[in-house]
Design a protein around this motif. Structure first.
Motif, short mmCIF file in Angstrom:
data_model
loop_
_atom_site.label_atom_id
_atom_site.label_comp_id
_atom_site.label_asym_id
_atom_site.label_seq_id
_atom_site.Cartn_x
_atom_site.Cartn_y
_atom_site.Cartn_z
N GLU A 204 -53.03 59.71 8.90
CA GLU A 204 -53.85 59.89 10.10
C GLU A 204 -52.94 59.75 11.32
O GLU A 204 -52.08 58.86 11.35
CB GLU A 204 -54.95 58.84 10.16
CG GLU A 204 -56.02 59.00 9.10
CD GLU A 204 -56.88 60.24 9.28
OE1 GLU A 204 -57.03 60.73 10.43
OE2 GLU A 204 -57.41 60.73 8.26
N TYR B 263 -47.27 60.41 13.34
CA TYR B 263 -47.47 59.85 12.01
C TYR B 263 -46.54 58.66 11.73
O TYR B 263 -46.95 57.70 11.10
CB TYR B 263 -47.27 60.93 10.94
CG TYR B 263 -48.24 62.08 11.08
CD1 TYR B 263 -49.62 61.88 10.91
CD2 TYR B 263 -47.80 63.36 11.41
CE1 TYR B 263 -50.52 62.94 11.06
CE2 TYR B 263 -48.69 64.41 11.55
CZ TYR B 263 -50.04 64.19 11.38
OH TYR B 263 -50.93 65.22 11.52
N PRO C 285 -55.40 65.11 6.69
CA PRO C 285 -54.79 63.79 6.86
C PRO C 285 -55.26 62.75 5.83
O PRO C 285 -54.44 62.00 5.27
CB PRO C 285 -55.19 63.38 8.27
CG PRO C 285 -55.44 64.66 8.98
CD PRO C 285 -55.96 65.60 7.94
N ALA C 286 -56.54 62.70 5.55
CA ALA C 286 -57.07 61.70 4.61
C ALA C 286 -56.52 61.92 3.19
O ALA C 286 -56.30 60.95 2.46
CB ALA C 286 -58.60 61.75 4.60
N LYS D 17 -46.85 66.29 5.02
CA LYS D 17 -48.29 66.56 5.18
C LYS D 17 -48.62 67.98 4.73
O LYS D 17 -49.67 68.21 4.13
CB LYS D 17 -48.72 66.34 6.63
CG LYS D 17 -50.21 66.55 6.83
CD LYS D 17 -50.60 66.22 8.26
CE LYS D 17 -51.98 66.72 8.56
NZ LYS D 17 -52.11 68.16 8.64
N LYS E 152 -55.67 59.98 18.30
CA LYS E 152 -56.45 61.20 18.10
C LYS E 152 -56.03 62.21 19.16
O LYS E 152 -55.94 61.88 20.35
CB LYS E 152 -57.94 60.88 18.23
CG LYS E 152 -58.81 62.07 17.96
CD LYS E 152 -60.29 61.72 18.05
CE LYS E 152 -61.08 62.99 17.82
NZ LYS E 152 -62.49 62.82 18.00
N VAL F 223 -53.47 69.01 12.80
CA VAL F 223 -54.11 67.91 12.06
C VAL F 223 -54.99 68.50 10.96
O VAL F 223 -54.88 68.13 9.80
CB VAL F 223 -54.91 67.00 13.01
CG1 VAL F 223 -55.63 65.91 12.24
CG2 VAL F 223 -53.99 66.39 14.07
#
Length: 190
Positions: free
Chosen positions: A149, A101, A143-144, A138, A153, A113
């Motif tokens: 994000e 992050y 994430p959004a 978080k 990935k 995630v």
């Protein structure tokens, strides 16, 4: 059996042996396949390994003298695993020991995630390295929802992915006798 060590500067504890497979490749790179001097001597006496290189340090008992092996190769080939184990260390290695992050390298932990509270699984595809502050920020949100994000990935790495990343983080100690057996795919100097 009592073993005495003779070498003015070396302790046997500072003499691990690099363990090579029967094809002379390290059993593992990350972590590097090393055995203690005691395990190495035991393998020599059980005729499971060949001594490839030695330290100057000598161990003595009433019945034998022996230089400590610095590199040994297994007599029987062990087929390497095709898929890396899903471990915390391997997640960190895949993510290059950096928070996904903020790119911090301290206080690493891992983050789901998609949080477990929202049905996320503990798998390669859902876990990333994260520093503690980012993990706390978080929390159990998507994430959004918090604008966090991951930079990359999450994915299931291959053994080659981990080897490639591991070369960026060499061990703190490499004995000169090991260098001929590590990093065979490194570019040669002219």
């Amino acid at each position: 059996m009592t073993v005495h060590v003779t070498h003015p500067m070396a302790s046997p504890d500072g003499c691990p042996a690099l363990v090579l497979n029967a094809d002379f490749r390290p059993l593992s790179y990350y972590p590097l396949s090393l055995w203690s001097w005691q395990d190495t001597i035991k393998a020599v006496f059980m005729d499971r390994v060949n001594i490839v290189s030695e330290y100057d340090t000598v161990v003595r008992s009433p019945s034998f003298d022996m230089k400590l092996p610095s590199v040994v190769s297994l007599k029987s080939y062990i087929k390497p695993s095709r898929t890396p184990a899903f471990t915390r260390f391997n997640v960190f290695l895949r993510d290059r020991f950096a928070c996904q992050y903020c790119n911090a390298r301290e206080e690493l932990t891992f983050d789901h995630v998609i949080p477990r509270a929202k049905g996320g699984l503990t798998t390669w595809e859902n876990v990333v390295a994260a520093c503690s502050p980012c993990n706390l920020r978080k929390a159990d949100k998507l994430p959004a929802a918090v604008g966090m994000e991951p930079m990359q990935k999450p994915y299931a790495p291959s053994v080659n992915d981990l080897h490639r990343n591991g070369k960026l983080f060499p061990p703190n100690y490499l004995h000169e006798s090991w260098l001929d057996y590590l990093y065979w795919d490194s570019e040669l100097e002219p």
